[in-house]
Design a protein around this motif. Structure first.
Motif, short mmCIF file in Angstrom:
data_model
loop_
_atom_site.label_atom_id
_atom_site.label_comp_id
_atom_site.label_asym_id
_atom_site.label_seq_id
_atom_site.Cartn_x
_atom_site.Cartn_y
_atom_site.Cartn_z
N ASP A 58 39.92 43.55 38.57
CA ASP A 58 38.81 43.89 37.66
C ASP A 58 38.38 42.62 36.93
N ILE A 59 37.10 42.20 37.13
CA ILE A 59 36.56 41.02 36.46
C ILE A 59 35.54 41.51 35.42
N HIS A 60 35.79 41.16 34.19
CA HIS A 60 34.95 41.70 33.10
C HIS A 60 34.94 40.72 31.93
N LYS A 61 33.94 40.93 31.02
CA LYS A 61 33.95 40.16 29.78
C LYS A 61 35.19 40.53 28.98
N ARG A 62 35.76 39.52 28.33
CA ARG A 62 36.95 39.83 27.55
C ARG A 62 36.63 40.68 26.33
N LYS A 78 16.13 25.11 26.24
CA LYS A 78 16.79 26.27 26.82
C LYS A 78 18.05 26.61 26.02
N LEU A 79 18.26 27.91 25.91
CA LEU A 79 19.46 28.39 25.23
C LEU A 79 20.42 28.95 26.27
N LEU A 80 21.69 28.54 26.19
CA LEU A 80 22.71 29.05 27.11
C LEU A 80 23.60 30.05 26.37
N TYR A 81 24.01 31.07 27.11
CA TYR A 81 24.92 32.06 26.56
C TYR A 81 26.30 31.87 27.19
N GLY A 82 27.29 31.68 26.34
CA GLY A 82 28.66 31.48 26.83
C GLY A 82 29.49 32.74 26.69
N ASN A 83 30.34 33.02 27.71
CA ASN A 83 31.22 34.19 27.69
C ASN A 83 32.57 33.84 28.33
N ILE A 84 33.58 34.45 27.77
CA ILE A 84 34.91 34.37 28.40
C ILE A 84 35.08 35.62 29.25
N TYR A 85 35.34 35.38 30.54
CA TYR A 85 35.56 36.48 31.46
C TYR A 85 37.07 36.57 31.77
N GLU A 86 37.52 37.78 31.97
CA GLU A 86 38.93 38.01 32.29
C GLU A 86 39.01 38.68 33.65
N ALA A 87 39.78 38.09 34.51
CA ALA A 87 40.05 38.70 35.82
C ALA A 87 41.47 39.25 35.77
N THR A 88 41.57 40.56 35.82
CA THR A 88 42.87 41.23 35.74
C THR A 88 43.27 41.72 37.13
N ILE A 89 44.48 41.38 37.52
CA ILE A 89 45.02 41.80 38.82
C ILE A 89 46.21 42.71 38.55
N ILE A 90 46.19 43.89 39.10
CA ILE A 90 47.27 44.86 38.91
C ILE A 90 47.91 45.15 40.27
N ASP A 205 26.75 38.00 36.38
CA ASP A 205 27.19 39.01 37.34
C ASP A 205 28.27 38.42 38.25
N LEU A 206 29.52 38.80 37.99
CA LEU A 206 30.65 38.31 38.81
C LEU A 206 31.25 39.45 39.63
#
Length: 449
Positions: A58-62, A78-90, A205-206
């Motif tokens: 599951d890859i999602h915003k933290r 230009k304005l950039l939007y930064g996000n931390i994404y978390e990839a969870t592996i179960i 979109d990941l």
């Protein structure tokens, strides 16, 4: 000694069982190991369309308050939007996941800034040429970068366009616990990795990803492996017991061998003493013993019984020691009284041997070897099957020895004469069955005739 022979037979059979068991265990385990290796070598993938719940991604915003921000120092307009994404592996499989990596296909233009704790392999297409570099985004040197990048403030921005892709390689250090991903029947293994992405809209979109991995099933995790863990130690214990028992049996066998040699030498000495009173009887008892053993073997007796027949026959004339020597050395015909004294060697020999327990039926051999099948023999006058078998065997062997060697009162007989005498006296002096068996092997001793 019979017990030692029986024990050795059992040991040989046990060794065969142990060897066959070991081979079967190892073949079965080898087939199982081969299957496990094939299972572990099978490449597996997880995608957003996967339905299996063994391994899920599951890859999602933290989604925490500090995990999203705006960046305005990268481009003036230009304005950039930064996000931390978390990839969870179960890992729900109950089996260890090994050699895994995640590929994320870029669906819209964006920038990657950081990722932890492994390395990121960048696949960047610039003017239709693919540029590839594996980078630890937490610890890099700018002069070593070969991919296209931008430094905005203190941030590294690696541009990714639609069609580019990135591959995350986990850190295999134990301290990060990213590889392998363990799992048991009692708990699921779970890890999370972080990725910092920048985009021109709030959110990248990941959702187009593929995780490739291998299972690492232990040889001893399945039922077959657990059975092996039980069977093999049991086999080792069985082998240890076998070695100990074999050592004990060998020790006793050596002791019996020494004791047996001493007994045999003693019996041969007794036989020599019994034969020593008559010049013509030297070696008589030993030869009778050998012929008796040959008859027993021909009759199908087992090895231990044949040896016992040999030992009894060695002592059949032991009573001679209690008969006056002058009678044996008398050159003339014996008187009736002297003949009666000669006959007492049977009863006196039996008296000497009646308490010998280590040689069963020893007294019977001494007592009955001069009985006749028709009941006219001595000392008891028994006839037919009333005469113990050992007495009937020695009777034939004793007669053959006497006929085939010189005596004071006659020369030895020819082989044809001996055969005629044996046949003529079947049913009168000799047991006809024993004579029949002896005639089948008599030619085997003709070389020594």
């Amino acid at each position: 000694m019979n017990k030692v022979i029986t024990a050795k037979k059992i040991i040989r059979q046990l060794l065969i069982v142990l060897i066959v068991t070991f081979i079967c265990i190892m073949i079965a385990f080898g087939v199982y190991v081969f299957g496990v290796n094939r299972y572990n070598q099978t490449a597996r993938v997880v995608t957003p369309l996967s339905t299996s719940t063994d391994v899920m991604v599951d890859i999602h915003k933290r989604g925490q308050s500090t995990d999203s921000w705006e960046k305005n120092d990268a481009f003036p307009d230009k304005l950039l939007y930064g996000n931390i994404y978390e990839a969870t592996i179960i890992n729900n499989s109950g089996i260890t996941v090994n050699d895994w990596e995640i590929r994320i296909n870029i669906k819209e233009d964006c920038y990657i800034n950081n990722a932890w704790n492994g390395t990121m392999e960048i696949h960047q297409y610039v003017e239709e040429d693919e540029c590839v570099q594996e980078i630890d985004l937490r610890d890099y040197k700018e002069d070593e970068l070969t991919v296209d990048y931008v430094i905005a403030g203190a941030d590294l921005l690696i541009p990714l366009n639609k069609g580019d892709y990135i591959i995350y390689h986990p850190n295999d250090s134990k301290s990060y616990a990213e590889m392998p991903i363990n799992s048991t029947s009692e708990y699921s293994g779970e890890i999370s990795i972080g990725i910092i992405m920048y985009g021109f809209v709030d959110g990248n979109d990941l959702s187009d990803y593929e995780m490739s991995y291998h299972f690492h099933k232990s040889y001893f995790s399945g039922i077959e492996g657990k059975i092996f863990l039980i069977l093999f130690p049991c086999w080792l214990i069985g082998m240890l017991i076998f070695i100990i028992v074999s050592g004990v049996v060998i020790k006793f066998e050596n002791r019996f061998f020494v004791q047996g040699a001493m007994v045999k030498e003693s019996l041969l000495l007794c036989a020599k003493v019994a034969d020593s009173k008559d010049f013509y009887s030297k070696g008589h008892s030993k030869r009778v013993a050998e012929y008796s053993r040959m008859i027993a073997e021909q009759m199908g007796m087992d090895k231990s019984d044949c040896e016992n027949v040999y030992n009894i026959a060695l002592l059949h004339n032991i009573g001679n020691n209690l008969v006056p020597e002058r009678i044996f050395k008398k050159p003339m015909k014996l008187s009736n009284e002297e003949y009666e004294m000669i006959k007492t060697h049977t009863t006196k020999g039996a008296e000497l041997l009646e308490n010998i327990k280590s040689i069963p039926h020893a007294a019977e051999g001494a007592l009955y070897h001069h009985e006749r099948y028709d009941g006219t023999g001595y000392p008891t006058g028994k006839k037919g099957d009333e005469i113990p078998l050992i007495g009937r065997i020695i009777c034939v062997a004793d007669a053959y020895e006497a006929m085939s060697h010189d005596r004071a009162y006659r020369r030895r007989m020819s082989m044809d004469q001996i055969k005629d005498e044996l046949v003529k006296n079947k049913g009168t002096q000799f047991d006809p069955i024993i004579v029949g068996e002896f005639l089948q092997i008599i030619d085997d001793i003709e070389e020594d005739y």
